[in-house]
Design an enzyme around this catalytic site. Structure first.
Site, PDB file in Angstrom:
ATOM      1  N   GLY A   1      33.868  16.251  79.098  1.00  0.00           N
ATOM      2  CA  GLY A   1      34.423  15.313  80.068  1.00  0.00           C
ATOM      3  C   GLY A   1      35.475  16.009  80.915  1.00  0.00           C
TER       4      GLY A   1
ATOM      5  N   GLY B   1      51.228  30.026  56.813  1.00  0.00           N
ATOM      6  CA  GLY B   1      51.392  28.593  57.056  1.00  0.00           C
ATOM      7  C   GLY B   1      50.375  27.830  56.218  1.00  0.00           C
TER       8      GLY B   1
ATOM      9  CD  GLU C   1      55.018  33.710  58.088  1.00  0.00           C
ATOM     10  OE1 GLU C   1      53.939  33.129  57.986  1.00  0.00           O
ATOM     11  OE2 GLU C   1      55.714  33.693  59.125  1.00  0.00           O
TER      12      GLU C   1
ATOM     13  N   GLY D   1      48.896  29.832  64.023  1.00  0.00           N
ATOM     14  CA  GLY D   1      49.190  28.635  64.803  1.00  0.00           C
ATOM     15  C   GLY D   1      48.050  28.275  65.737  1.00  0.00           C
TER      16      GLY D   1
ATOM     17  CG  ASP E   1      46.057  19.094  66.863  1.00  0.00           C
ATOM     18  OD1 ASP E   1      46.752  18.290  66.234  1.00  0.00           O
ATOM     19  OD2 ASP E   1      45.339  19.957  66.311  1.00  0.00           O
TER      20      ASP E   1
ATOM     21  CB  ALA F   1      43.893  14.710  60.856  1.00  0.00           C
TER      22      ALA F   1
ATOM     23  CG  HIS G   1      52.947   5.711  29.748  1.00  0.00           C
ATOM     24  ND1 HIS G   1      53.591   6.912  29.975  1.00  0.00           N
ATOM     25  CD2 HIS G   1      52.450   5.772  28.484  1.00  0.00           C
ATOM     26  CE1 HIS G   1      53.513   7.651  28.880  1.00  0.00           C
ATOM     27  NE2 HIS G   1      52.813   6.995  27.974  1.00  0.00           N
TER      28      HIS G   1
HETATM   29  C1  LIG Z   1      41.622  24.864  58.694  1.00  0.00           C
HETATM   30  C2  LIG Z   1      42.367  23.615  59.096  1.00  0.00           C
HETATM   31  C3  LIG Z   1      42.729  22.713  58.139  1.00  0.00           C
HETATM   32  C4  LIG Z   1      43.407  21.560  58.488  1.00  0.00           C
HETATM   33  N1  LIG Z   1      43.743  20.687  57.502  1.00  0.00           N
HETATM   34  C5  LIG Z   1      44.412  19.562  57.817  1.00  0.00           C
HETATM   35  C6  LIG Z   1      44.736  18.620  56.821  1.00  0.00           C
HETATM   36  O1  LIG Z   1      44.425  18.809  55.644  1.00  0.00           O
HETATM   37  N2  LIG Z   1      45.397  17.505  57.187  1.00  0.00           N
HETATM   38  C7  LIG Z   1      45.761  17.264  58.482  1.00  0.00           C
HETATM   39  O2  LIG Z   1      46.370  16.238  58.766  1.00  0.00           O
HETATM   40  N3  LIG Z   1      45.460  18.149  59.464  1.00  0.00           N
HETATM   41  C8  LIG Z   1      44.791  19.278  59.163  1.00  0.00           C
HETATM   42  N4  LIG Z   1      44.450  20.148  60.157  1.00  0.00           N
HETATM   43  C9  LIG Z   1      44.845  19.821  61.552  1.00  0.00           C
HETATM   44  C10 LIG Z   1      43.868  18.800  62.159  1.00  0.00           C
HETATM   45  O3  LIG Z   1      42.576  19.324  62.111  1.00  0.00           O
HETATM   46  C11 LIG Z   1      44.271  18.483  63.581  1.00  0.00           C
HETATM   47  O4  LIG Z   1      45.622  18.082  63.620  1.00  0.00           O
HETATM   48  C12 LIG Z   1      43.413  17.359  64.147  1.00  0.00           C
HETATM   49  O5  LIG Z   1      42.057  17.723  64.150  1.00  0.00           O
HETATM   50  C13 LIG Z   1      43.846  16.996  65.566  1.00  0.00           C
HETATM   51  O6  LIG Z   1      43.042  15.980  66.042  1.00  0.00           O
HETATM   52  P1  LIG Z   1      42.757  15.781  67.589  1.00  0.00           P
HETATM   53  O7  LIG Z   1      41.893  14.573  67.689  1.00  0.00           O
HETATM   54  O8  LIG Z   1      44.007  15.824  68.337  1.00  0.00           O
HETATM   55  O9  LIG Z   1      41.944  17.081  68.043  1.00  0.00           O
HETATM   56  P2  LIG Z   1      40.634  17.790  67.511  1.00  0.00           P
HETATM   57  O10 LIG Z   1      40.339  17.437  66.112  1.00  0.00           O
HETATM   58  O11 LIG Z   1      40.784  19.223  67.842  1.00  0.00           O
HETATM   59  O12 LIG Z   1      39.469  17.154  68.375  1.00  0.00           O
HETATM   60  C14 LIG Z   1      39.346  17.376  69.739  1.00  0.00           C
HETATM   61  C15 LIG Z   1      37.900  17.147  70.129  1.00  0.00           C
HETATM   62  O13 LIG Z   1      37.816  17.088  71.532  1.00  0.00           O
HETATM   63  C16 LIG Z   1      36.680  17.834  71.966  1.00  0.00           C
HETATM   64  N5  LIG Z   1      36.936  18.229  73.365  1.00  0.00           N
HETATM   65  C17 LIG Z   1      37.881  19.058  73.827  1.00  0.00           C
HETATM   66  N6  LIG Z   1      37.849  19.093  75.184  1.00  0.00           N
HETATM   67  C18 LIG Z   1      36.857  18.265  75.548  1.00  0.00           C
HETATM   68  C19 LIG Z   1      36.343  17.850  76.801  1.00  0.00           C
HETATM   69  N7  LIG Z   1      36.864  18.276  77.954  1.00  0.00           N
HETATM   70  N8  LIG Z   1      35.298  16.990  76.804  1.00  0.00           N
HETATM   71  C20 LIG Z   1      34.766  16.522  75.647  1.00  0.00           C
HETATM   72  N9  LIG Z   1      35.226  16.870  74.434  1.00  0.00           N
HETATM   73  C21 LIG Z   1      36.257  17.719  74.398  1.00  0.00           C
HETATM   74  C22 LIG Z   1      36.616  18.987  70.986  1.00  0.00           C
HETATM   75  O14 LIG Z   1      35.329  19.552  70.984  1.00  0.00           O
HETATM   76  C23 LIG Z   1      36.945  18.249  69.691  1.00  0.00           C
HETATM   77  O15 LIG Z   1      35.794  17.694  69.124  1.00  0.00           O
HETATM   78  C24 LIG Z   1      43.736  21.306  59.841  1.00  0.00           C
HETATM   79  C25 LIG Z   1      43.358  22.212  60.825  1.00  0.00           C
HETATM   80  C26 LIG Z   1      42.679  23.355  60.472  1.00  0.00           C
HETATM   81  C27 LIG Z   1      42.269  24.293  61.536  1.00  0.00           C
END
Ligand SMILES: Cc1cc2nc3c(=O)[nH]c(=O)nc-3n(C[C@H](O)[C@H](O)[C@H](O)COP(=O)(O)OP(=O)(O)OC[C@H]3O[C@@H](n4cnc5c(N)ncnc54)[C@H](O)[C@@H]3O)c2cc1C
Length: 475
Positions: free
Chosen positions: A122, A192, A213, A281, A322, A330, A454
């Protein structure tokens, strides 16, 4: 004529898909666009979290923990395992299947809530407060319009300058979740959450893991006492963590990677790894959104600039998760998604940043909410602390996992809970009680007076609350 919606969400990760569902629940004609593709080029909504983040990492953490227990912990329970073997292919296939179930679950939820799903990218075409045109480029191309746009495009892994990910030798989280043979020597740059979780998976499966680190302290965001306890436990498990290093040249060979760095003592080091995970990061993702084309403002770090309510500089354009400021978690993304949908409906959506829980799914797990002891000291807040070790908890003994502790921090005068920190078994589940308590602005005594089952690990929470007033019963 283009398809018209009330709300269009760009991005189907936890921020986006939850925002879309909530908007639909509130009666808006809603669409969600997500471009993530599965191995067959089909849709795979759920974003980073579902595809290469939270879900697959927890699947592998669980499988690798089972493997480690079968090899090392079962014997103590009188269970003898002979000829223990690792079928890594099956472990990875199971992880992929867990991901697929989650992708399908989201598509089902879209149908159930009458959210129209578009598989593709999009991008903004043009618009104003009355309507925005969004181009959707997938298998076909079309333009859709909506008055309200929620941008939830997530984040990407940050590469070291001059060292792009090849996902074969130099791995981001994507490659780290799909290594086809256990590397004998695994390097991880960045201690991290992601580095420690991925390092734990491969250490349990047999890798010799070294974590490098740059910062001088281990888990600086974690309460000092908890971080020190965790460092002790990880070292005992064989995870090597070097702090205060300065990374130099990284050279990928045919089958290995050489990392040169200067250690904390100033000595030059050169180590060869079979694989290298870089987890330093993540950066906000606005690629292909055409933010500049419509004047959508980014901040100096590339995040979409938003106010406390997730409003961008453009009228009726919102951004969550994010791609905006705040912790990259998440559940934070989800809470923002719900709050924005409710604000669009004229309600008072709210996200309490003080009670967002953090979890590191290592073994033992680390979880916390609220202020750390070092933060309270820095802020000059008078506080009382109470800790209780799992060593003195009956359920932890029965489980065979007595590592770690629960720690409470409460206001010295009012007894209000200011922070709860846990390192130990099932910390990720135990922290919920603390989040609820803090959301209701409970005192430590409130938790201390509540009847806990308990034997349960949650008794350690109650005992730590009692310890705030130096009246633990079992320690
Ligand atoms: C290895 C790993 C482990 C993690 N473990 C945890 C955990 O245990 N607990 C936790 O809370 N967080 C965890 N996180 C962090 C978590 O994954 C993110 O904070 C979360 O996914 C953010 O959600 P979001 O919806 O902002 O973005 P995202 O999950 O990144 O989703 C964004 C979506 O938008 C789509 N997109 C981007 N641009 C466009 C566009 N122009 N048009 C259409 N689609 C598009 C992407 O393809 C994607 O599907 C982890 C991250 C990683 C990498």
């Amino acid at each position: 004529m283009s398809k018209q919606f009330d709300v269009v969400v760009i991005g189907g990760g936890p921020g986006g898909y939850i925002a879309a569902i909530r908007a639909a629940q509130l009666g808006f004609n809603t669409a969600c666009i997500d471009e993530w593709k599965n191995a067959k080029n089909g849709p795979a909504p759920g974003g980073t979290c579902t595809n290469v983040g939270c879900i697959p990492s927890k699947a592998l953490l669980q499988s690798s923990e089972h493997y480690e227990h079968a090899g090392h912990a079962f014997a103590e329970h009188g269970i003898e395992v002979k000829g223990l073997g690792l079928n890594l292919g099956q472990m990875l296939a199971r992880k992929d299947n867990v991901v697929k179930q989650n992708n399908e679950g989201i598509l089902y939820l879209f149908k159930k809530n009458k959210v129209t799903f578009f598989h593709g990218r999009g991008s903004f075409v043009k618009g104003d407060a009355n309507a925005y045109e969004i181009n959707v480029a997938g298998a076909t191309e079309e333009t859709i319009t909506a008055k309200h746009i929620i941008v939830a495009t997530g984040s990407n892994p940050r590469a070291l300058p001059g060292t792009p990910f090849d996902e074969k030798l130099i791995l981001s989280n994507t490659g780290a979740l799909a290594i086809e043979a256990v590397p004998a020597k695994l390097g991880v740059i960045g201690a991290g959450v992601i580095g420690l979780e991925m390092g734990s998976v491969w250490r349990r499966l047999g890798s010799d893991v070294s974590v490098l680190e740059a910062l001088p302290t281990f888990l600086g965001a974690v309460d000092d006492q908890i971080a020190k306890e965790a460092a002790k436990l990880f070292t005992k498990q064989g995870l090597k963590v070097s702090l205060g290093v300065t990374i130099g040249a990284i050279t990928a060979g045919k089958n290995d990677v050489t990392v040169e760095y200067v250690d904390a003592a100033g000595a030059a080091q050169k180590v060869v790894y079979d694989k290298l995970i870089v987890s330093i990061g993540r950066t906000p993702n606005t690629i292909g959104l055409n933010a500049e084309g419509v004047g959508l403002q980014l901040d100096e770090r590339g995040f979409i600039a938003v106010d406390a309510d997730c409003k961008t500089n453009l009228p009726n354009v919102w951004a969550v998760g994010d791609v905006v400021r705040g912790p990259m978690l998440a559940h934070k993304a989800e809470e923002e998604g719900v709050a924005v949908a409710e604000r669009i409906a004229g309600q008072h959506g709210h996200v309490n940043f003080n009670t967002i829980p953090w979890v590191i799914y290592t073994s033992p797990e680390i979880a916390w909410v609220g202020k750390t002891e070092q933060q309270l000291k820095a802020d000059g807040v008078a506080y009382k602390a109470g800790t209780f070790p799992f060593l003195a908890n009956g359920r932890a003994r029965a489980l065979g996992d007595t590592s770690g502790m629960v720690k409470f921090l409460a206001d010295a005068k009012t007894d209000e809970i200011l922070g709860v920190h846990i390192v130990g078994p099932m910390a990720s589940e135990l922290i919920s009680e603390a989040v609820v308590a803090m959301e209701f602005r409970a005192s430590a005594e409130d938790i201390a007076r509540i009847c806990h089952a308990h034997p349960s690990l949650s008794e350690a929470t109650k005992e730590a609350a009692l310890a705030v007033d130096k009246r633990s019963l079992n320690f």
